[in-house]
Design an enzyme around this catalytic site. Structure first.
Site, PDB file in Angstrom:
ATOM      1  NE  ARG A  94      -1.450   4.478   9.046  1.00 23.35           N
ATOM      2  CZ  ARG A  94      -2.741   4.122   8.992  1.00 23.35           C
ATOM      3  NH1 ARG A  94      -3.237   3.637   7.867  1.00 23.35           N
ATOM      4  NH2 ARG A  94      -3.522   4.254  10.051  1.00 23.35           N
ATOM      5  NE  ARG A 143      -3.748  -2.317   2.318  1.00 26.69           N
ATOM      6  CZ  ARG A 143      -4.704  -2.587   3.208  1.00 26.69           C
ATOM      7  NH1 ARG A 143      -4.966  -1.712   4.159  1.00 26.69           N
ATOM      8  NH2 ARG A 143      -5.392  -3.711   3.141  1.00 26.69           N
ATOM      9  NE  ARG A 180      -2.232  -1.721  11.500  1.00 25.51           N
ATOM     10  CZ  ARG A 180      -3.014  -0.655  11.420  1.00 25.51           C
ATOM     11  NH1 ARG A 180      -4.123  -0.595  12.148  1.00 25.51           N
ATOM     12  NH2 ARG A 180      -2.710   0.359  10.639  1.00 25.51           N
ATOM     13  CB  SER A 220     -11.323  -4.121   8.596  1.00 25.47           C
ATOM     14  OG  SER A 220     -12.458  -3.379   8.224  1.00 25.47           O
ATOM     15  CD  GLU A 262      -8.458  -1.354  10.869  1.00 28.94           C
ATOM     16  OE1 GLU A 262      -8.510  -2.141   9.913  1.00 28.94           O
ATOM     17  OE2 GLU A 262      -8.349  -0.121  10.733  1.00 28.94           O
TER      18      GLU A 262
END
Length: 424
Positions: A274, A259, A388, A349, A346
């Site tokens: 991230r 990403r 994460r 998801s 988070e």
């Protein structure tokens, strides 16, 4: 992708759904373009019919020795006009599809209304938040002694890249294998290995293109690095008509994800939260419409089960209309407790996309006993983001000396190791 027929039948409901997303009404614009496209189709059909009729009349006139000049002029004019009609109809159709492709999915009725993450709703909270006899540290303070090498990663590739060594690399591998084993052995997901480079139409099918091109990496040969294995897994059924008895399809993959984080400038620039490149175990389900509601709950519970087995405290949040992703009709976020930050972050998801992606991919199924086909429903979720989860394990199982206790379920993947020792 939205169905123009559905918008035509109930434009008020469509605009109401857009309003919940914080968007202006679009039905009038879309329906005007649709009306023009349909009028051109009607004109083309009438022109073709009249051309056929006039051509026959020319033959009959010649047989009677009548003058066919006027009829021949009419046929010539129709012959010249028909390609123009066809081009105008195709242009109107392309414009309509382009507009529809840029409009997000509409939220389901139970999705809370809101503008952003502050309006998300707590569903439940589980697990015990750990307490320490010392001040808990964040993972980027603990990690370097365990092999989270941020400096080498940045030297090789720039910011948001990390080089993992020794204990950290072993923990990362153990987490990915544990997650994939849990989903396949205990929850019935089929293990897969997916392409990491995909075509543009594949990215379009799951909604990454055209709207979010800047968030992904594009290669010189017009392929895209996947931002999530959802792209490859969901598109594995693109342009197919599935038989009812194969549903639900449940697929899982452990894959690298890429990403650009174009929309996250300045966020989480420290540490391992991230990254431009990371690994994630992805779950995808392809279901009949009547089964997607239960499948969404099941998928989210599968991700929660992994957190339960790891002994991590977490909470489930139902995202509001202003915080959902482009393709989602409803999303649950799982947020894990990070002691170093003293807050939930988070880690998974899970979304149901109803038939939104299926329309973009043209994926249908044939219900038992019916001649016609219907669009399937697609769902996707993280089970979990490996990096994460590594952060969560490091912070929740940290020791005062900088070591990290190994959760019991991971020990078989680490040769029975119970403690990751920091490098002196």
């Amino acid at each position: 992708m939205h169905d123009i027929r559905s918008i035509r039948e109930n434009p008020e409901a469509f605009d109401k759904g857009l309003a919940l997303r914080g968007l202006a009404p679009r039905s009038a614009e879309l329906l005007a373009l649709d009306e023009r496209r349909r009028a051109l189709i009607t004109e083309a059909q009438a022109a073709q019919a009249r051309r056929n009729e006039a051509s026959k009349a020319i033959g009959a006139a010649k047989a009677r020795r009548d003058d066919p000049t006027d009829l021949m002029a009419e046929v010539a004019a129709l012959k010249e006009r028909m390609p123009q009609i066809d081009a105008e109809e195709k242009a109107a159709g392309a414009e309509l599809n382009e507009l529809l492709a840029a409009i997000p999915n509409l939220p389901l009725r139970d999705v809370p209304k809101g503008d952003g993450e502050d309006d998300n709703v707590l569903v439940h909270e589980r697990g015990t938040i750990p307490s320490f006899a010392f001040e808990a540290r964040e993972h980027d303070a603990i990690g370097p002694a365990l092999g989270l090498d941020f400096e080498t990663g940045a030297k090789i590739s720039g910011s948001r890249f990390t080089f993992l060594r020794g204990p950290a690399a072993r923990l990362h591998r153990a987490l990915g294998q544990f997650m994939l084993d849990t989903l396949t052995h205990e929850h019935g997901y089929e293990e897969t290995v997916v392409p990491l480079l995909v075509r543009g139409e594949t990215m379009f099918g799951t909604g990454q293109l055209p709207k979010f091109a800047e968030d992904s990496f594009h290669t010189t040969d017009d392929r895209w690095l996947i931002p999530t294995a959802e792209v490859s897994l969901t598109n594995s059924v693109r342009e197919q008509i599935l038989q009812n008895d194969v549903l639900p399809l449940r697929l899982a993959a452990l894959s690298p994800c890429f990403r650009s984080e174009a929309g996250a400038a300045g966020r989480d620039t420290r540490g391992y939260i991230r990254q431009h490149q990371f690994e994630k175990v992805e779950m995808v389900s392809i279901t009949a419409p009547e089964a997607s509601e239960a499948e969404h709950e099941r998928m989210t519970a599968c991700a929660e089960y992994i957190l339960d087995k790891l002994g991590l405290a977490y909470r489930r949040m139902k995202l509001c209309t202003g915080d959902m992703g482009f393709t989602a009709a409803r999303t649950y976020d799982l947020e894990v407790w990070l002691p170093g930050q003293a807050r939930f972050r988070e880690i998974s998801s899970c979304s149901t996309c109803t038939d939104f992606q299926a329309r973009r991919m043209n994926t249908r199924y044939r219900p038992e006993g019916e001649k016609g086909t219907r669009f399937v429903h697609t769902l996707n979720g993280s089970g979990l983001a490996v990096g994460r989860t590594l952060v969560a394990v490091v912070e929740n199982y940290q020791q005062e000396n900088g070591g990290v206790a190994v959760p019991e379920v991971l020990r078989p993947y680490l040769g029975g190791l119970t403690l990751l020792e920091p490098k002196a």
